[in-house]
Design a protein around this motif. Structure first.
Motif, mmCIF file in Angstrom:
data_model
loop_
_atom_site.group_PDB
_atom_site.id
_atom_site.type_symbol
_atom_site.label_atom_id
_atom_site.label_comp_id
_atom_site.label_asym_id
_atom_site.label_seq_id
_atom_site.Cartn_x
_atom_site.Cartn_y
_atom_site.Cartn_z
ATOM 1 N N HIS A 109 0.818 -1.209 0.000
ATOM 2 C CA HIS A 109 0.000 0.000 0.000
ATOM 3 C C HIS A 109 0.856 1.267 0.000
ATOM 4 O O HIS A 109 0.563 2.229 -0.717
ATOM 5 N N LYS A 110 1.913 1.243 0.774
ATOM 6 C CA LYS A 110 2.743 2.439 0.903
ATOM 7 C C LYS A 110 3.491 2.754 -0.378
ATOM 8 O O LYS A 110 3.683 3.930 -0.734
ATOM 9 N N LEU A 111 3.931 1.716 -1.108
ATOM 10 C CA LEU A 111 4.707 1.913 -2.337
ATOM 11 C C LEU A 111 3.876 1.663 -3.586
ATOM 12 O O LEU A 111 4.428 1.412 -4.656
ATOM 13 N N ASP A 112 2.563 1.745 -3.462
ATOM 14 C CA ASP A 112 1.689 1.625 -4.623
ATOM 15 C C ASP A 112 2.058 2.710 -5.637
ATOM 16 O O ASP A 112 2.032 3.899 -5.310
ATOM 17 N N PRO A 113 2.429 2.334 -6.874
ATOM 18 C CA PRO A 113 2.860 3.351 -7.847
ATOM 19 C C PRO A 113 1.764 4.344 -8.221
ATOM 20 O O PRO A 113 2.056 5.424 -8.736
ATOM 21 N N TYR A 114 0.497 4.016 -7.953
ATOM 22 C CA TYR A 114 -0.604 4.928 -8.246
ATOM 23 C C TYR A 114 -0.836 5.942 -7.114
ATOM 24 O O TYR A 114 -1.624 6.861 -7.261
ATOM 25 N N ARG A 115 -0.172 5.744 -6.004
ATOM 26 C CA ARG A 115 -0.406 6.576 -4.818
ATOM 27 C C ARG A 115 0.474 7.824 -4.855
ATOM 28 O O ARG A 115 1.703 7.727 -4.970
#
Length: 359
Positions: A109-115
């Motif tokens: 979740h923390k390194l989600d490229p969409y975030r």
């Protein structure tokens, strides 16, 4: 045997010399996202070695201690169980699996490229209201096209960004699936025709970094590389001015010529870009007589065309057929360019986006 030892000793130094030329960019990144991904790799490796190393060491210890010639070791043919040993054998791997599972869940979740990014680096949070630099990326055969909508410029096989400014990449492809990868800045993410992936990243150090394709895509794959420049704000503005001084413009016709397969293309700058070119590439309708995918989806969402769809048909013009190498193929018809229904139902029609991994 003495000669063999000497030979192995002589081979040791050439191996070291060859390894000296390796650039461990993944272990020495220059962007915060890549830094967090490196830490994730190291943490996972260390946790797994907590089991692997003792097992390997104990394998040799047991083989040596209980060798046939060792008469001093205890021999107990009736031994079959040890509660303490069972606890160690099961508890240690279980604890490691739980820790790895927690780390994986958090990092996914923390390194989600969409975030969107929440920090500049480990010591600095992202100021509220910071506007990311938008870069539209198109994987061509076999080159990279970068479009800067805010600056109104484009370039082939070269890109740049200011240091410590978040970057929002919008990524697609012209034909086959590819993979966009700048190892010093962030992990790879796929580029696919008719689909858009995203990547939020940042570069924290000035310099010239290598970008490449990480997914085999045909004959020119090995030369599908580009230079990424991390620049301070002043140098980035000068770089933009340099690109705008070019005499080239990236029109739709120019793009259709650029789209043709070619290998090891030189860097090209375009001072102007046709409006909505990236959206046309994404929706597979750069040619003037082709219907865009988002219009097709809007029509389908409104119930389809019905009988009119059997009449409103078209085919590729001769120039397009020649460019695609279809002159010797049968002519095929498809629904021609039509007015979309204007989204009468107020539907949101996002482009399909595939699932991604933080690494």
């Amino acid at each position: 045997m003495p000669y063999l030892k000497k030979l192995l000793g002589l081979l040791f130094f050439p191996v070291l010399a060859m390894l000296g030329g390796c650039d461990w960019v993944l272990m020495r990144p220059s962007g915060d996202i890549a830094m967090q991904q490196r830490d994730l790799i190291l943490t996972s490796t260390v946790l797994m070695l907590l089991v692997i190393v003792p097992v390997i060491v104990l394998t040799f210890v047991f083989a040596w201690r209980y060798r046939k010639s060792n008469n001093r070791s205890d021999y107990d043919p009736e031994w079959h169980h040890s509660t303490q040993l069972e606890l160690v054998i099961w508890a240690v791997p279980l604890v490691i699996i739980i820790i790895l599972g927690a780390i994986t869940w958090i990092s996914t979740h923390k390194l989600d490229p969409y975030r969107p990014l929440e920090r500049i680096d480990a010591q600095r949070t992202m100021p509220a209201g910071t506007k990311p630099l938008v870069v539209e990326v198109v994987a061509l055969d076999w080159k990279w096209l970068f479009i800067y909508p805010e600056q109104g410029i484009a370039m082939v096989n070269e890109m740049a960004a200011p240091v410590d400014r978040p970057i929002q990449f919008k990524i697609t492809a012209s034909s086959v699936m590819n993979s966009f990868f700048i190892p010093a800045m962030a992990g790879q993410i796929y580029a696919m025709p008719g689909m858009q992936t995203q990547l939020h990243a940042i570069i924290n150090k000035p310099g010239e970094f290598e970008g490449l394709s990480a997914n085999y895509s045909g004959a020119g794959f090995s030369g599908m590389r580009f230079k990424f420049h991390g620049l301070n704000d002043g140098d980035f503005e000068q770089w933009v001015k340099k690109v705008k001084s070019s005499s080239r413009s990236l029109s739709r016709d120019t793009y259709l010529q650029l789209e043709k397969p070619s290998e090891r293309n030189p860097v090209q700058h375009y001072a102007k870009v046709a409006p909505d070119l990236y959206e046309a590439i994404l929706n597979r309708c750069v040619e003037n007589n082709k219907m865009c995918m988002h219009d097709m989806m809007a029509i389908d969402a409104s119930g389809g065309l019905g009988k009119p769809g059997t009449i409103n048909i078209a085919s590729l013009d001769e120039a397009t057929r020649a460019r695609l190498g279809l002159n010797d193929q049968p002519t095929r018809n498809y629904v021609g360019a039509m007015c979309s229904p204007g989204n009468p139902l107020g539907l949101q029609l996002p482009v399909t986006e595939p699932a991604t991994s933080p690494i």
